[in-house]
Design a protein around this motif. Structure first.
Motif, short mmCIF file in Angstrom:
data_model
loop_
_atom_site.label_atom_id
_atom_site.label_comp_id
_atom_site.label_asym_id
_atom_site.label_seq_id
_atom_site.Cartn_x
_atom_site.Cartn_y
_atom_site.Cartn_z
N ALA A 269 -4.22 5.71 -1.95
CA ALA A 269 -6.59 4.49 -2.07
C ALA A 269 -7.16 5.33 -2.53
O ALA A 269 -8.32 5.07 -3.47
N GLU A 273 -8.92 5.35 -5.70
CA GLU A 273 -10.82 4.68 -5.70
C GLU A 273 -11.54 5.68 -6.86
O GLU A 273 -12.23 5.42 -6.90
N ILE A 280 -9.49 -0.84 -6.48
CA ILE A 280 -9.26 -1.88 -5.63
C ILE A 280 -9.76 -3.07 -4.72
O ILE A 280 -10.89 -3.09 -4.56
N ILE A 289 -1.24 -1.37 -0.89
CA ILE A 289 -2.41 -1.53 -2.19
C ILE A 289 -2.34 -2.05 -3.19
O ILE A 289 -1.46 -2.21 -3.54
N ALA A 291 -4.91 -2.81 -6.89
CA ALA A 291 -5.62 -2.61 -7.81
C ALA A 291 -5.71 -3.26 -9.30
O ALA A 291 -4.32 -3.28 -9.18
#
Length: 342
Positions: A269, A273, A280, A289, A291
């Motif tokens: 993550a 990001e 996210i 995660i 996204a």
């Protein structure tokens, strides 16, 4: 397929300790249907975690664990309150409603978590013979969106349920990830907050097969052995489920494995990001995660490193880390994302 995928923690293999336990339990004769030394040992292992005043039943899979749990507390005229995203609503092919006869009352949530305000939407129709009677609230820990209920959030819901003559079930397919994230004891977010029954996950955390149902409200588990048999969840060679649980519970292996999966998810993550075209969508509190990425890139990325699309309309995807996800797996996938999305 090139890189190891991030599709599901069900894609992972088996912990070496579990494989060894299966091998060691494969020799010789033992009594069947749970009357063996391995099942006795595994139940004692659970009591070391949750205390002596529990009942434990082993089953084949998560759907079976959830059906067995909920069947013990409901009649066909009852209703079960759950999040709209709950596994029992989305991914169990209507099994809960078919097998228990109870109606699922679902609640839309942003982060997969129920709250008293959301539960209140279904708190009506009591004693009305035309209305399915709400009897149990089902919570998922971790939620299907990778978020984690805190001790206080769980206690508030359990206190509310019990005040209204209702019960609380926890789908703990990823309970280990929640305990690892919170840094708490397993009992503090289950038994001590008032959870009545827990589906305790094994398969997603390094076991080959098998789950456990742990009853904290043992007044409701007296006839569960008959329900388990009818549900075809009574394993004749129960030792092969039990031996695995003893292996993962020993020296907190189940928590160490989950903590590693969580750490890999956080690492991924953090890298993702940094890519401008990646958003996210949920707090990364466990091993999943979520996204949003450019829609036109999804198929190409899946062909290189498989993962699932969570929301087609929003181009939202899900990446899941496992006990055997390596830092190199994360680095290679992050490099692929940068290569394709930057």
């Amino acid at each position: 397929m090139g890189l190891r995928g991030f599709g599901s923690d069900n894609f992972s293999g088996v912990l070496p300790e579990v494989f060894k336990a299966l091998e060691e339990s494969a020799f010789g004769h033992q009594h069947s249907y749970g009357e063996d030394k391995y099942t006795e040992k595994a139940i004692e292992d659970f009591k070391q975690i949750f205390g002596d005043d529990i009942d434990v039943y082993f089953v084949y899979n998560g759907t079976g664990a959830n059906i067995l749990s909920l069947s013990a507390f409901t009649h066909s005229y009852n209703a079960i309150i759950c999040a709209e995203t709950a596994h029992i609503n989305v991914d169990e092919c209507g099994a809960i409603e078919k097998q228990t006869g109870s109606k699922l009352l679902t609640v839309p949530t942003f982060d997969g978590k129920l709250s008293l305000g959301l539960i209140h939407n279904h708190m009506h129709g009591f004693d009305d013979q035309h209305h399915a009677q709400p009897k149990i609230i089902s919570l998922t820990q971790c939620t299907e969106l990778g978020t984690v209920y805190t001790h206080d959030e769980l206690k508030e819901i359990c206190d509310f349920a019990h005040a209204h003559d209702m019960y609380v079930h926890m789908d703990g397919a990823r309970l280990a990830n929640a305990v690892a994230y919170l840094g708490c004891t397993p009992a503090s977010i289950t038994k001590e907050v008032g959870i009545d029954v827990l589906s305790f996950g094994g398969t997603k955390n390094g076991m080959m097969f098998g789950e456990a149902v742990v009853f904290f409200n043992t007044t409701m588990s007296k006839e569960v052995k008959y329900i388990r048999k009818q549900l075809m969840q009574l394993h004749s060679k129960s030792r092969f489920i039990a031996a695995q649980f003893s292996a993962v519970l020993k020296d907190n292996l189940w928590l160490k494995s989950a903590a590693h999966a969580n750490a890999m998810a956080q690492k991924l993550a953090n890298a993702a990001e940094q890519i401008p075209s990646v958003s996210i969508t949920q707090k990364v509190e466990a091993n999943e995660i979520f996204a949003i990425i450019p829609r036109e890139k999804i198929t190409k990325l899946q062909n290189e490193c498989f993962f699932y699309v969570w929301d087609e309309d929003a181009a939202e995807v899900r990446w899941v880390c496992s006990f055997d996800t390596t830092e190199n797996d994360v680095i290679e996938f992050a490099n692929l994302l940068r290569q394709e999305l930057c």
